[in-house]
Design an enzyme around this catalytic site. Structure first.
Site, PDB file in Angstrom:
ATOM      1  N   TRP A 188       0.847  -1.202   0.000  1.00 48.68           N
ATOM      2  CA  TRP A 188       0.000   0.000   0.000  1.00 48.68           C
ATOM      3  C   TRP A 188       0.880   1.249   0.000  1.00 48.68           C
ATOM      4  CZ3 TRP A 188      -0.685  -4.268   3.072  1.00 48.68           C
ATOM      5  CH2 TRP A 188      -1.851  -5.015   2.839  1.00 48.68           C
ATOM      6  N   HIS A 209      -7.495   0.839   3.252  1.00 50.15           N
ATOM      7  CA  HIS A 209      -8.568  -0.149   3.145  1.00 50.15           C
ATOM      8  C   HIS A 209      -9.538   0.111   4.306  1.00 50.15           C
ATOM      9  CE1 HIS A 209      -5.070  -2.752   4.931  1.00 50.15           C
ATOM     10  NE2 HIS A 209      -5.385  -1.759   5.738  1.00 50.15           N
ATOM     11  N   ARG A 235      -4.730   5.987  -1.763  1.00 52.67           N
ATOM     12  CA  ARG A 235      -3.338   5.549  -1.846  1.00 52.67           C
ATOM     13  C   ARG A 235      -2.551   6.561  -2.667  1.00 52.67           C
ATOM     14  NH1 ARG A 235      -4.914   0.178  -4.968  1.00 52.67           N
ATOM     15  NH2 ARG A 235      -5.938   1.146  -6.742  1.00 52.67           N
ATOM     16  N   GLN A 249     -13.928   0.732  -1.070  1.00 51.39           N
ATOM     17  CA  GLN A 249     -13.688  -0.651  -0.740  1.00 51.39           C
ATOM     18  C   GLN A 249     -14.849  -1.133   0.106  1.00 51.39           C
ATOM     19  OE1 GLN A 249     -10.745  -2.002   1.924  1.00 51.39           O
ATOM     20  NE2 GLN A 249     -10.110  -3.679   0.604  1.00 51.39           N
ATOM     21  N   VAL A 292      -4.563 -12.440   6.732  1.00 52.33           N
ATOM     22  CA  VAL A 292      -5.305 -13.702   6.654  1.00 52.33           C
ATOM     23  C   VAL A 292      -4.357 -14.879   6.473  1.00 52.33           C
ATOM     24  CG1 VAL A 292      -7.503 -12.793   5.798  1.00 52.33           C
ATOM     25  CG2 VAL A 292      -5.664 -13.341   4.171  1.00 52.33           C
ATOM     26  N   ALA A 346     -12.630 -13.183   6.294  1.00 53.84           N
ATOM     27  CA  ALA A 346     -12.747 -11.774   5.894  1.00 53.84           C
ATOM     28  C   ALA A 346     -12.540 -11.689   4.388  1.00 53.84           C
ATOM     29  CB  ALA A 346     -11.713 -10.924   6.617  1.00 53.84           C
TER      30      ALA A 346
HETATM   31  C1  2NL Z   1      -8.507  -7.078  -1.661  1.00 51.20           C
HETATM   32  C2  2NL Z   1      -8.296  -7.977  -0.498  1.00 51.20           C
HETATM   33  C3  2NL Z   1      -8.935  -8.436   1.726  1.00 51.20           C
HETATM   34  C4  2NL Z   1      -9.312  -8.678   4.036  1.00 51.20           C
HETATM   35  C5  2NL Z   1      -9.312  -7.925   2.910  1.00 51.20           C
HETATM   36  C6  2NL Z   1      -9.424  -8.470   6.496  1.00 51.20           C
HETATM   37  C7  2NL Z   1      -9.805  -7.643   7.507  1.00 51.20           C
HETATM   38  C8  2NL Z   1      -9.547  -8.023   8.793  1.00 51.20           C
HETATM   39  C9  2NL Z   1      -8.927  -9.165   9.054  1.00 51.20           C
HETATM   40  C10 2NL Z   1      -8.540  -9.971   8.011  1.00 51.20           C
HETATM   41 CL1  2NL Z   1      -9.991  -7.028  10.077  1.00 51.20          CL
HETATM   42  N1  2NL Z   1      -8.794  -9.607   6.753  1.00 51.20           N
HETATM   43  N2  2NL Z   1      -9.669  -8.089   5.221  1.00 51.20           N
HETATM   44  C11 2NL Z   1      -8.882 -10.011   3.956  1.00 51.20           C
HETATM   45  C12 2NL Z   1      -8.510 -10.519   2.755  1.00 51.20           C
HETATM   46  C13 2NL Z   1      -8.512  -9.747   1.607  1.00 51.20           C
HETATM   47  O1  2NL Z   1      -8.970  -7.614   0.618  1.00 51.20           O
HETATM   48  O2  2NL Z   1      -7.783  -7.128  -2.574  1.00 51.20           O
HETATM   49  N3  2NL Z   1      -9.517  -6.253  -1.634  1.00 51.20           N
HETATM   50  C14 2NL Z   1      -9.846  -5.340  -2.712  1.00 51.20           C
END
Ligand code: 2NL
Length: 378
Positions: A188, A209, A235, A249, A292, A346
């Site tokens: 990021w 995010h 960003r 998002q 994750v 998530a």
């Molecule tokens: C992407 C990928 C993702 C998450 C967002 C997340 C949030 C918490 C804990 C764990 Cl609090 N994960 N969010 C997880 C996986 C992918 O976004 O490219 N989004 C456009």
């Protein structure tokens, strides 16, 4: 206001003690009659120029030409004059009367003409035409997409939560298993706020995010948790057809006892079918996100070519739609949850990208250049 007996000539008493003057008016003597006639005529002409309505004109006519008018009264006196004076004054009186009659007729025509031209203006304002339609605003295509996506999750029992766009490093990175100096921060390019704390650090930023809000939800509540967090993110990046420096998002989070990867797959499969059509297929492949473990990317079979391969799916038959994974144990620990008791999944979705795929939009910059020719199509 013109009164019936406003002739301001005081020349001898009214010998008739007539109905009009009620003995208060005065009559002209034979010598003054020509002057009285001339003054009455001039006064009448002066007042006529102020007459501006048919009603006022009628009042003027009664005042100066009516049976009880000052002029008529003066003319009546002519008959009492000696023959020579009667001829002269009579001529003067008749000329005065004809002049007033002629001017009355002319003024009447003028007033009629001005009423007609006024009506003409009214005609140009055609009240029978249908009204101009009011310009009705509409939702921005991104917001429409955000709502459509959120609705799909709300239908599955998720709550919609929103949070701040200006965040702390702690929530945006550290609590998400991205410590300072960690290589994952390079994923990021961040816009930092020009604010220094007592240690000389810059801990404030524009969120990259909406995960920081999910951390806040976990910090403040106990499982079970099912939330979706839509919102604006930022960003530090040059723009091109597929990148904006500000974008939306939608992140989702479910934490509970016994949540497994099967729940992740089932929930996101249902989302894909609701938003892209009931016949959709989904494909999961491994991906990396620091918050994750395991992390995946989900693709749907191309809704344009039904998986045969086209311009939108770049010939692959699949379109990558979101990133997801099982919440990292360190993230759960960080908010005070016992990762042996609670697990969660998530996901994160970029609604502009989804809208671009769904509506065939080829440049993300169109969303935020405020061109109504583009925005008006949604
Ligand atoms: C992407 C990928 C993702 C998450 C967002 C997340 C949030 C918490 C804990 C764990 Cl609090 N994960 N969010 C997880 C996986 C992918 O976004 O490219 N989004 C456009």
């Amino acid at each position: 206001m013109t009164l019936l007996h406003a002739v301001p000539i005081i020349i001898g008493r009214c010998k008739l003690n007539c109905l009009h003057c009620k003995a208060t008016q005065h009559m002209a003597t034979p010598e003054d009659l020509p002057q009285a006639i001339a003054e009455t005529r001039d006064k009448a002409l002066r007042e006529l120029s102020d007459v501006d309505s048919p009603e006022a004109l009628e009042r003027w006519r009664v005042t100066y030409l009516g049976r009880r008018s000052g002029l008529t009264r003066l003319l009546r006196q002519i008959s009492a004059l000696a023959p020579e004076a009667r001829r002269q004054v009579g001529l003067l009186g008749n000329q005065a009367r004809s002049l007033l009659e002629e001017r009355l007729a002319r003024r009447e025509q003028e007033l009629k003409a001005s009423v007609l031209s006024h009506l003409g203006e009214l005609e140009r304002l055609d009240v029978t035409l249908p009204g101009r339609p009011a310009v009705v605003g509409r939702l921005h295509p991104t917001i429409r997409m955000v709502r459509e996506i959120c609705d799909a999750f709300v239908a599955m029992g998720f709550q919609v939560v929103e949070g701040p766009e200006v965040e702390w490093d702690r929530y945006n990175f550290e609590m998400l298993n991205i410590p300072k100096g960690h290589a994952a921060r390079d994923m990021w390019s961040t816009l930092w706020v020009d604010y220094q704390d007592e240690n000389g650090d810059h801990p404030m930023l524009l969120r990259t995010h909406t995960s920081p809000m999910q951390v806040r939800v976990m910090e403040n509540t106990q499982p079970p948790i099912r939330v979706v967090v839509p919102g604006k993110c930022y960003r530090y990046e040059a723009t091109d057809a597929t990148h904006e420096w500000h974008y939306y998002q939608i992140e989702g989070l479910a934490v509970d006892e016994g949540i497994t990867f099967a729940h992740l797959k089932g929930t996101l499969y249902e989302f894909a079918r609701r938003v892209f059509g009931a016949e959709r297929q989904v494909r999961f492949r491994c991906d990396y996100f620091p918050f994750v473990e395991p992390g995946v990317e989900m693709a749907i079979d191309c809704f344009l070519c039904q998986g045969k391969g086209c311009r939108v799916c770049k010939g692959t038959g699949w379109i990558e739609i979101l990133g997801a994974g099982m919440v990292h144990p360190k993230v759960l620990e960080g908010v005070g949850y016992d990762p042996r008791r609670y697990t969660g999944f998530a996901f994160g979705i970029g609604p502009e990208r989804v809208a671009m795929l769904k509506y065939g939009i080829e440049d993300i910059r169109l969303f935020y250049s405020n061109d109504l020719r583009f925005l008006g199509q949604f």
